[in-house]
Enzyme design. Structure first.
Site, PDB file in Angstrom:
ATOM      1  N   LYS A   1     -28.444   9.551  59.572  1.00 46.78           N
ATOM      2  CA  LYS A   1     -29.530  10.502  59.320  1.00 46.78           C
ATOM      3  C   LYS A   1     -29.057  11.921  59.608  1.00 46.78           C
ATOM      4  O   LYS A   1     -28.229  12.145  60.504  1.00 46.78           O
ATOM      5  CB  LYS A   1     -30.732  10.136  60.205  1.00 46.78           C
ATOM      6  CG  LYS A   1     -32.011  10.909  59.911  1.00 46.78           C
ATOM      7  CD  LYS A   1     -33.136  10.404  60.811  1.00 46.78           C
ATOM      8  CE  LYS A   1     -34.440  11.157  60.599  1.00 46.78           C
ATOM      9  NZ  LYS A   1     -35.504  10.696  61.525  1.00 46.78           N
TER      10      LYS A   1
ATOM     11  N   SER B   1     -39.633   9.664  59.251  1.00 38.28           N
ATOM     12  CA  SER B   1     -38.807  10.689  58.634  1.00 38.28           C
ATOM     13  C   SER B   1     -37.438  10.192  58.186  1.00 38.28           C
ATOM     14  O   SER B   1     -36.707  10.904  57.502  1.00 38.28           O
ATOM     15  CB  SER B   1     -38.637  11.867  59.592  1.00 38.28           C
ATOM     16  OG  SER B   1     -37.979  11.481  60.801  1.00 38.28           O
TER      17      SER B   1
ATOM     18  N   SER C   1     -40.416   6.939  63.062  1.00 38.57           N
ATOM     19  CA  SER C   1     -39.545   7.403  61.980  1.00 38.57           C
ATOM     20  C   SER C   1     -38.472   6.425  61.557  1.00 38.57           C
ATOM     21  O   SER C   1     -37.839   6.617  60.518  1.00 38.57           O
ATOM     22  CB  SER C   1     -38.891   8.736  62.367  1.00 38.57           C
ATOM     23  OG  SER C   1     -39.870   9.757  62.431  1.00 38.57           O
TER      24      SER C   1
END
Length: 628
Positions: free
Chosen positions: A245, A321, A345
């Site tokens: 990420k 996210s 997330s």
């Protein structure tokens, strides 16, 4: 982002039947201490947590008031929020409408604050193998590998010459193929490169990666291939493809947190600890994965680099996210990814994309080298295509940083021994906690019913038991989480926000930060007092049950409105996605999302299991049984 906040009242009636909506029954306000004798202007006084009659708590469904905005209305709304004169008025109205002002500023909370998760000492887990925090990641992975059922290639491979699709291969499938000469990391790298290009060129495009260098990928794969040719692979993870990420440092790439500017104020000098542990095991990193800007959203919407689309239905969100990591694993382009989870997330996109998302106990993984490494709700955690792969990836990633060892006193790092003769007996003794009214408070009962079917199958197959529980003050938990993560996020960004960098952020990020800016120091301390209360309720529940089960999300993947591609604020949808995730973050508890089925439209549904502090091994054991 603001989330739905179920209100709780006293009741003594039984939980509703499957699929039945929550019942409204008369009662007084237990947490508020009742309204009798309270004069005009007097604050509400909460009863000390030890005195709350949990059995008498009444559940009321959520009611959130917030506009859904895109385009010019969103831009105008952000202008209002950021206005020195009108902004405080607008945020005050929003907070009052959603009971936040009453809860944080007009309530006497008798408990002292808990500024980060504090846990009572935990009993040692049964049927586990201890890995050790300070051992080399390669040795830990090898130990974890011995805890899995023996690998059987017959279902995947029948001959060395047979052509097999690489999509949805597990880690041990790749490891077997490399060792058997069926394929090589370099050959797989070419498929990954072609897959990334194909997804990027689709209409609409699928921007799963923000940073991707084909030459770097080939270089890593070539080094791994040579190790196999010499007969000296580093570990079972050697040559396995992973994504990172964009808020986790991974050389040679910058970390922008999916902004357009963050690399200018925070250069990357070395790998994050989590990345370096995997690199030691021979992992190949394919690049930096897309995400919701700064992690301040749970849909995955990002006008900066394009919104990642759900591989199961490209007109729908992945969730966020960690949107890019989830889509990459779900599409089969990599076996796993490292994401961060501060408000669901990892678990939310895992659920919406039909993969496994493990959120570890707060402090279990070293956050050094992660953009948001100083907060009290966030962890770095794995996303994988299977629970088996989660066990292997967790064994490499885990290990607390020295400061957390002193302050949090983590229990021993271990994994479940799934081949132990005790495994079946341990599963038979597992008690699964279920708060039925909360469990079924979803817009579409297809979600909760599918999850309930999975629990019933778990019990009938392995002998587990479902125990009814009540978790008070869910509304307070949601508000405390919002204030905690919001205040910490704004504190991290405040200097850049005040310096004018906010104009470089997306509109929904600016709207969130404007709301977070309105929280006072008194609001933050009140949220930490609530954290202590809610920790007490959950620890009391864990005296009766081993894990707590909920749907991971209150809905399946929402559609992407065409007008949202340039920015969207939809707190109502965000509330449905975040409905069940807060305990994992505010209380730091481990949790995992496991895919258990699909709705009528073919969209994945995830079941969430929440465990005791430091109880990842027990959680992974039950998750493995659910997956079977």
């Amino acid at each position: 982002v603001p989330a739905a906040r179920p209100q709780l009242r006293i009741h003594s009636a039984p939980a509703p039947a499957r699929g039945e909506g929550p019942r409204n029954r008369p009662g007084t306000d237990q947490m508020g201490g009742g309204s009798g004798g309270r004069g005009k202007g007097m604050p509400r006084a909460m009863a000390p947590v030890e005195e709350v009659d949990v059995a008498a708590v009444r559940y009321k469904p959520a009611e959130l008031q917030a506009p859904h905005l895109t385009g010019f209305p969103l831009r105008a709304f952000v202008w209002l929020l950021e206005s020195p004169l009108l902004g405080p008025l607008v945020t005050s109205i929003l907070k009052k409408q959603n009971n936040m002002t009453q809860m944080l500023q007009h309530t006497v909370i008798p408990e002292r604050p808990m500024f980060y998760p504090e846990y009572p000492p935990q009993e040692p887990e049964r049927g586990v193998v201890t890995l050790g925090d300070d051992r080399d990641p390669v040795d830990r992975v090898e130990e974890a590998l011995s805890c899995l059922a023996p690998y059987d290639p017959s279902g995947r491979f029948t001959s060395a010459d047979e052509k097999n699709p690489f999509l949805y291969w597990k880690i041990r499938d790749f490891a077997y193929a490399y060792r058997s000469g069926i394929t090589t990391p370099s050959a797989v790298a070419e498929l990954v490169i072609a897959g990334v290009e194909e997804w990027n060129n689709k209409k609409p495009p699928m921007p799963m990666l923000i940073f991707f260098k084909a030459d770097d990928l080939r270089k890593q794969a070539d080094a791994s291939t040579k190790r196999f040719e010499k007969g000296s692979p580093i570990s079972v993870l050697d040559g396995i493809f992973f994504a990172v990420k964009d808020d986790i440092d991974c050389l040679p790439y910058p970390s922008k947190s999916a902004t357009t500017f963050f690399d200018e104020i925070r250069p990357v000098e070395k790998d994050a600890v989590a990345v370096s542990r995997l690199r030691k095991c021979g992992v190949i990193f394919i690049g930096k994965a897309n995400m919701h800007e700064l992690g301040l959203g749970v849909t995955g919407n990002n006008p900066n680099y394009g919104t990642v689309r759900n591989p199961h239905s490209v007109d729908r969100y992945t969730g966020g996210s960690s949107s890019g990591p989830a889509a990459l694993v779900s599409s089969g382009l990599c076996s796993g990814a490292i994401g961060t989870d501060g408000g669901g997330s990892v678990r939310i996109p895992s659920s919406l994309c039909g993969i496994v998302g493990l959120k570890t106990t707060f402090g279990r993984t070293d956050m050094t080298g992660v953009v948001c490494d100083a907060g009290t709700v966030e962890v770095a955690s794995p996303l994988t295509s299977s629970v088996e792969d989660s066990v292997l990836l967790y064994s490499a990633l885990a290990g607390s940083r020295p400061m957390d060892k002193l302050t949090l006193r983590p229990s021993l790092l271990c994994v479940p021994n799934l081949v132990s003769s005790e495994n079946s007996k341990i599963l038979q003794s597992v008690k699964v906690g279920k708060y039925t009214e909360w469990f079924h408070d979803v817009p579409d009962n297809e979600v909760s019913n599918t999850c309930e079917d999975a629990l019933n199958l778990l019990c009938s197959t392995f002998g587990c038991q479902i125990e009814e529980i009540i978790l008070p003050e869910l509304e307070e938990m949601r508000t405390a989480h919002l204030v905690s993560i919001g205040s910490e996020a704004f504190s991290d960004m405040n200097a850049h926000y005040q310096a004018g960098r906010r104009t470089e952020m997306t509109l929904d990020t600016r709207a969130s930060l404007a709301l977070f800016k309105s929280f006072t120091s008194a609001d933050y301390v009140a949220a930490q007092c609530l954290r202590r209360r809610i920790m007490y309720y959950h620890m009391e529940a864990f005296k009766k049950v081993d894990v707590i089960a909920t749907p991971t999300t209150g809905m399946t993947a929402p559609k992407i409105p065409p007008s949202a591609l340039k920015g969207e604020s939809d707190y109502v949808v965000s509330a449905k996605l975040m409905q069940f995730i807060f305990a994992g973050n505010l209380l730091g508890l481990p949790a995992i999302s496991v895919p258990v089925g699909h709705d009528k439209q073919g969209l994945p549904i995830g079941l969430q299991l929440i465990g005791r502090p430091w109880g990842e091994a027990s959680l992974l054991r039950v998750a493995s049984a659910v997956e079977v």
